[in-house]
Design an enzyme around this catalytic site. Structure first.
Site, PDB file in Angstrom:
ATOM      1  N   TYR A 112      -2.455   0.726   9.001  1.00  0.00           N
ATOM      2  CA  TYR A 112      -3.610  -0.055   9.445  1.00  0.00           C
ATOM      3  C   TYR A 112      -3.872   0.174  10.930  1.00  0.00           C
ATOM      4  O   TYR A 112      -2.970   0.556  11.687  1.00  0.00           O
ATOM      5  CB  TYR A 112      -3.362  -1.547   9.205  1.00  0.00           C
ATOM      6  CG  TYR A 112      -3.527  -1.964   7.771  1.00  0.00           C
ATOM      7  CD1 TYR A 112      -4.784  -2.015   7.195  1.00  0.00           C
ATOM      8  CD2 TYR A 112      -2.430  -2.298   6.997  1.00  0.00           C
ATOM      9  CE1 TYR A 112      -4.943  -2.400   5.874  1.00  0.00           C
ATOM     10  CE2 TYR A 112      -2.575  -2.684   5.676  1.00  0.00           C
ATOM     11  CZ  TYR A 112      -3.839  -2.727   5.120  1.00  0.00           C
ATOM     12  OH  TYR A 112      -3.991  -3.106   3.821  1.00  0.00           O
ATOM     13  N   ASP A 148      -3.871  -1.432  -6.649  1.00  0.00           N
ATOM     14  CA  ASP A 148      -4.383  -1.843  -5.343  1.00  0.00           C
ATOM     15  C   ASP A 148      -5.850  -2.302  -5.440  1.00  0.00           C
ATOM     16  O   ASP A 148      -6.780  -1.497  -5.378  1.00  0.00           O
ATOM     17  CB  ASP A 148      -4.227  -0.653  -4.388  1.00  0.00           C
ATOM     18  CG  ASP A 148      -4.619  -0.982  -2.967  1.00  0.00           C
ATOM     19  OD1 ASP A 148      -5.113  -2.099  -2.718  1.00  0.00           O
ATOM     20  OD2 ASP A 148      -4.430  -0.114  -2.099  1.00  0.00           O
ATOM     21  N   SER A 173      -8.223  -1.413  -2.444  1.00  0.00           N
ATOM     22  CA  SER A 173      -8.810  -0.064  -2.465  1.00  0.00           C
ATOM     23  C   SER A 173      -9.935   0.023  -3.490  1.00  0.00           C
ATOM     24  O   SER A 173     -10.993   0.598  -3.211  1.00  0.00           O
ATOM     25  CB  SER A 173      -7.746   0.984  -2.823  1.00  0.00           C
ATOM     26  OG  SER A 173      -6.865   1.145  -1.761  1.00  0.00           O
ATOM     27  N   ARG A 196       0.854  -1.198   0.000  1.00  0.00           N
ATOM     28  CA  ARG A 196       0.000   0.000   0.000  1.00  0.00           C
ATOM     29  C   ARG A 196       0.882   1.239   0.000  1.00  0.00           C
ATOM     30  O   ARG A 196       0.954   1.999   0.965  1.00  0.00           O
ATOM     31  CB  ARG A 196      -0.977  -0.077   1.146  1.00  0.00           C
ATOM     32  CG  ARG A 196      -1.840  -1.318   0.968  1.00  0.00           C
ATOM     33  CD  ARG A 196      -3.061  -1.314   1.771  1.00  0.00           C
ATOM     34  NE  ARG A 196      -4.200  -0.981   0.943  1.00  0.00           N
ATOM     35  CZ  ARG A 196      -5.448  -1.067   1.356  1.00  0.00           C
ATOM     36  NH1 ARG A 196      -5.718  -1.457   2.571  1.00  0.00           N
ATOM     37  NH2 ARG A 196      -6.440  -0.754   0.557  1.00  0.00           N
ATOM     38  N   GLN A 212      -0.482   2.318  -5.880  1.00  0.00           N
ATOM     39  CA  GLN A 212      -1.903   2.653  -5.740  1.00  0.00           C
ATOM     40  C   GLN A 212      -2.753   2.211  -6.934  1.00  0.00           C
ATOM     41  O   GLN A 212      -3.862   1.737  -6.769  1.00  0.00           O
ATOM     42  CB  GLN A 212      -2.064   4.154  -5.541  1.00  0.00           C
ATOM     43  CG  GLN A 212      -2.549   4.483  -4.147  1.00  0.00           C
ATOM     44  CD  GLN A 212      -2.463   5.955  -3.814  1.00  0.00           C
ATOM     45  OE1 GLN A 212      -2.126   6.773  -4.676  1.00  0.00           O
ATOM     46  NE2 GLN A 212      -2.763   6.304  -2.583  1.00  0.00           N
TER      47      GLN A 212
HETATM   48  P1  NAD Z   1      -9.368  -1.665   6.536  1.00  0.00           P
HETATM   49  O1  NAD Z   1     -10.349  -2.196   5.566  1.00  0.00           O
HETATM   50  O2  NAD Z   1      -8.289  -2.557   7.056  1.00  0.00           O
HETATM   51  O3  NAD Z   1     -10.174  -1.064   7.811  1.00  0.00           O
HETATM   52  C1  NAD Z   1     -11.187  -0.088   7.636  1.00  0.00           C
HETATM   53  C2  NAD Z   1     -11.052   1.010   8.664  1.00  0.00           C
HETATM   54  O4  NAD Z   1     -11.449   0.528   9.936  1.00  0.00           O
HETATM   55  C3  NAD Z   1      -9.630   1.563   8.854  1.00  0.00           C
HETATM   56  O5  NAD Z   1      -9.638   2.951   8.598  1.00  0.00           O
HETATM   57  C4  NAD Z   1      -9.306   1.238  10.302  1.00  0.00           C
HETATM   58  O6  NAD Z   1      -8.511   2.252  10.918  1.00  0.00           O
HETATM   59  C5  NAD Z   1     -10.695   1.205  10.924  1.00  0.00           C
HETATM   60  N1  NAD Z   1     -10.762   0.521  12.217  1.00  0.00           N
HETATM   61  C6  NAD Z   1     -10.140  -0.613  12.621  1.00  0.00           C
HETATM   62  N2  NAD Z   1     -10.464  -0.898  13.901  1.00  0.00           N
HETATM   63  C7  NAD Z   1     -11.330   0.071  14.307  1.00  0.00           C
HETATM   64  C8  NAD Z   1     -12.038   0.321  15.511  1.00  0.00           C
HETATM   65  N3  NAD Z   1     -11.906  -0.452  16.596  1.00  0.00           N
HETATM   66  N4  NAD Z   1     -12.855   1.401  15.555  1.00  0.00           N
HETATM   67  C9  NAD Z   1     -12.983   2.208  14.478  1.00  0.00           C
HETATM   68  N5  NAD Z   1     -12.344   2.035  13.316  1.00  0.00           N
HETATM   69  C10 NAD Z   1     -11.524   0.971  13.230  1.00  0.00           C
HETATM   70  O7  NAD Z   1      -8.699  -0.330   6.003  1.00  0.00           O
HETATM   71  P2  NAD Z   1      -8.360   0.126   4.525  1.00  0.00           P
HETATM   72  O8  NAD Z   1      -9.485   0.863   3.960  1.00  0.00           O
HETATM   73  O9  NAD Z   1      -7.834  -1.048   3.809  1.00  0.00           O
HETATM   74  O10 NAD Z   1      -7.195   1.175   4.795  1.00  0.00           O
HETATM   75  C11 NAD Z   1      -6.180   0.894   5.743  1.00  0.00           C
HETATM   76  C12 NAD Z   1      -5.063   1.895   5.660  1.00  0.00           C
HETATM   77  O11 NAD Z   1      -4.328   1.781   4.466  1.00  0.00           O
HETATM   78  C13 NAD Z   1      -5.519   3.349   5.729  1.00  0.00           C
HETATM   79  O12 NAD Z   1      -4.564   4.070   6.486  1.00  0.00           O
HETATM   80  C14 NAD Z   1      -5.457   3.807   4.319  1.00  0.00           C
HETATM   81  O13 NAD Z   1      -5.308   5.197   4.185  1.00  0.00           O
HETATM   82  C15 NAD Z   1      -4.226   3.067   3.858  1.00  0.00           C
HETATM   83  N6  NAD Z   1      -4.211   2.881   2.409  1.00  0.00           N
HETATM   84  C16 NAD Z   1      -3.101   3.265   1.719  1.00  0.00           C
HETATM   85  C17 NAD Z   1      -3.071   3.084   0.344  1.00  0.00           C
HETATM   86  C18 NAD Z   1      -1.868   3.472  -0.452  1.00  0.00           C
HETATM   87  O14 NAD Z   1      -1.102   4.288  -0.034  1.00  0.00           O
HETATM   88  N7  NAD Z   1      -1.680   2.837  -1.599  1.00  0.00           N
HETATM   89  C19 NAD Z   1      -4.148   2.520  -0.322  1.00  0.00           C
HETATM   90  C20 NAD Z   1      -5.245   2.161   0.427  1.00  0.00           C
HETATM   91  C21 NAD Z   1      -5.269   2.325   1.796  1.00  0.00           C
END
Ligand code: NAD
Length: 374
Positions: A226, A128, A131, A120, A125
Site C-alpha cells: 500500500y 479478495d 480487488s 492481500r 487473491q
Molecule cells: P488502494 O485502493 O489502497 O489505492 C489506490 C492506489 O492509489 C494505489 O496504487 C496507491 O499506491 C495509490 N496512491 C495512494 N496515495 C497516492 C498519491 N498520493 N498519489 C498517487 N497515487 C497514490 O490500492 P489497491 O488497489 O487496493 O492496491 C494496493 C496494493 O495492494 C497494490 O500494491 C496492489 O498491487 C496490491 N494488491 C495485492 C493483491 C494480492 O496480492 N492479492 C491484491 C490486490 C492488490
C-alpha cells in the site's frame, strides 16, 4: 447448517450470492435461506434462487435461525443481537475503521469475518473482494466519463475531418486505476497514469499507458504494497506535475487512497479552474475525502464547464457482475471453512485468521488485535 443471505440495505443493489453461487453452496450439503427479493436489484428474482435449491424466508426468520449470515454491507447492531449466539456473521464490516461495530461484536461474544480483511497474498487473491470491486469501479468510472465527455475517446479519420483521441489522466494505479487504464485504452484514448509506488510504473507501461514520474516518493516495504503518507514537499511537487498534465487532459479519473486515512488531495481548485471546459473528473475517492478539492460525495459539481463526479460505491452500479464476483470470492473463502456441511474454523490458516474479526468475542485478526492493544 443454515446459511442465510439477506437483502442489502438502502441503495445497495448487490447481493452476497447469486443463484449460481447458491447452487454450488448447496452441493456442499448446506441449507441456504434467502430473504425475499434479496437479489432483485441484481436481476436475480426469488424463483431463480428456488430453482437453485434455496428456500425463501423472511428477514426475522433468517436472522434468528441461520448458523451463518452472508452479506456485503454491515448489519446493524440491533439485527446482530437477534442472531443465534453461536452464529457466524460475514460481510464487509469495515472492521478496522468502524470501532463501535468491532467493539460491539467483541463485547457480545460474537464470531465475525470481515471480507475486506482478506490478506492481500497470492493464495488469497481469489477471495479478495476489494480487488473484485475495484475492478468494477475502475471500468465503470471510464464508461461514466466517456458518457459525459462531449468528445470521442478514440481517434477518427472521417470525411468530416479527423478527430484526435481523448487524453485521459489516471491518478492512482492500484487495482481500480489499472482497470481504468485498460478500459480507457480499449476505448482508444491516450492514457497517462501516476502513482507514488514505483512498482506501479511497470504495470502502467505494460498496459500501454504513459507513466507520469514524480521523483522522491516515500515507500514502506512493511505497508503490504500500500501507499504511505508523503511529505508536504513531495505532495506539492506532485500537485504541480498533475496541474501541468491536467490542463491538457479531457478526463481525469482519481483512485488514490491510503487505507484508514483521508485520501490525498491531488487535484487542487486552481487545477480544476485551469482545465478545458467540457473536461470530466471522476473522483473514486470522494467518500474518503476526495482526491479533487472540489468533489462532493455522490454528486456532480460543474465548475466553468468542468464536471466533477464524486462517486462512492460504483460497484453497486453494476450489480449483476459485481454480485457474481462477490459470490465467487465468498465461495473461495467458504471452501476454507466448510467441511461436510459444517463450519470448521482452522486458525492455523493465515487467511482464516487474518479475516476473522473475533471468535466468540476474542479478537483474532492480527490487525484487529493491534488496534485493540493501542
Ligand atoms: P488502494 O485502493 O489502497 O489505492 C489506490 C492506489 O492509489 C494505489 O496504487 C496507491 O499506491 C495509490 N496512491 C495512494 N496515495 C497516492 C498519491 N498520493 N498519489 C498517487 N497515487 C497514490 O490500492 P489497491 O488497489 O487496493 O492496491 C494496493 C496494493 O495492494 C497494490 O500494491 C496492489 O498491487 C496490491 N494488491 C495485492 C493483491 C494480492 O496480492 N492479492 C491484491 C490486490 C492488490
Amino acid at each position: 447448517m443454515i446459511i442465510g443471505i439477506l437483502k442489502e440495505p438502502g441503495d445497495e443493489s448487490r447481493v452476497a450470492l447469486l443463484p449460481e453461487a447458491v447452487k454450488t453452496l448447496i452441493s456442499w450439503k448446506v441449507t441456504v435461506w434467502v430473504e425475499k427479493d434479496a437479489g432483485s436489484r441484481a436481476f436475480a428474482d426469488d424463483e431463480l434462487y428456488i430453482e437453485s435449491g434455496a428456500k425463501i424466508h423472511n428477514r426475522e426468520e433468517i436472522l434468528q435461525q441461520a448458523d451463518m449470515i452472508l452479506g456485503i454491507q454491515p448489519l446493524e447492531e440491533k439485527e446482530i443481537s437477534k442472531m443465534k449466539s453461536d452464529a457466524v456473521l460475514f460481510g464487509q464490516l469495515n472492521a478496522l475503521y468502524n470501532p463501535s461495530l468491532t467493539q460491539y461484536l467483541i463485547n457480545n461474544n460474537r464470531t465475525a469475518f470481515s471480507m475486506e480483511l482478506v490478506p492481500r497474498t497470492t493464495r488469497a487473491q481469489a477471495m479478495d473482494v476489494l480487488s473484485s470491486m475495484a475492478t468494477v469501479s475502475g471500468y465503470k468510472a471510464v464508461l461514466m466519463a466517456a458518457d459525459l465527455l462531449p468528445r470521442f475517446f478514440p481517434m477518427f479519420m472521417t470525411a468530416a475531418g479527423s478527430i484526435t483521441p481523448a487524453r485521459v489522466l489516471i491518478l492512482g494505479a492500484g487495482v481500480a486505476g489499472l482497470q481504468a487504464i485498460a478500459t480507457a485504452k480499449r476505448l482508444g484514448a491516450t492514457v497517462f497514469a501516476f502513482d507514488v509506488r514505483q512498482a506501479a510504473k511497470e504495470e502502467v507501461l505494460s498496459l500501454g499507458a504513459k507513466f507520469v514520474d514524480v521523483e522522491g516518493a516515500k515507500e514502506d516495504k512493511g505497508a503490504g504494497g500500500y501507499a504511505v503518507e508523503q511529505t508536504e514537499e513531495y505532495l506539492q511537487k506532485q500537485k504541480d506535475t498533475i496541474h501541468e498534465h491536467a490542463m491538457k487532459a479531457d478526463v481525469i479519473i482519481t483512485t488514490a487512497q491510503i487505507p484508514g486515512r483521508k485520501a490525498p488531495l491531488l487535484v487542487e481548485e486552481r487545477t480544476v479552474r485551469a482545465m478545458k471546459p467540457g473536461s470530466v473528473i471522476i473522483d473514486l475517492a470522494a467518500s474518503s475525502g476526495g482526491n479533487c478539492a472540489l468533489s462532493q460525495p455522490e454528486s456532480t459539481v460543474d465548475i466553468n464547464g468542468v464536471r466533477i463526479v464524486g462517486v462512492g460505491n460504483l460497484a453497486a452500479k453494476m450489480p449483476q457482475d459485481a454480485s457474481k464476483m462477490y459470490g465467487k470470492n465468498y465461495l473461495n473463502f467458504l471452501k476454507l471453512i466448510i467441511k461436510d456441511g459444517e463450519i470448521h474454523l482452522n486458525f492455523e490458516d493465515d487467511i482464516v485468521t487474518g479475516t476473522c474479526v473475533c471468535h466468540k468475542g476474542k479478537p483474532v485478526s492480527p490487525r484487529i488485535i493491534q488496534i485493540q492493544n493501542n
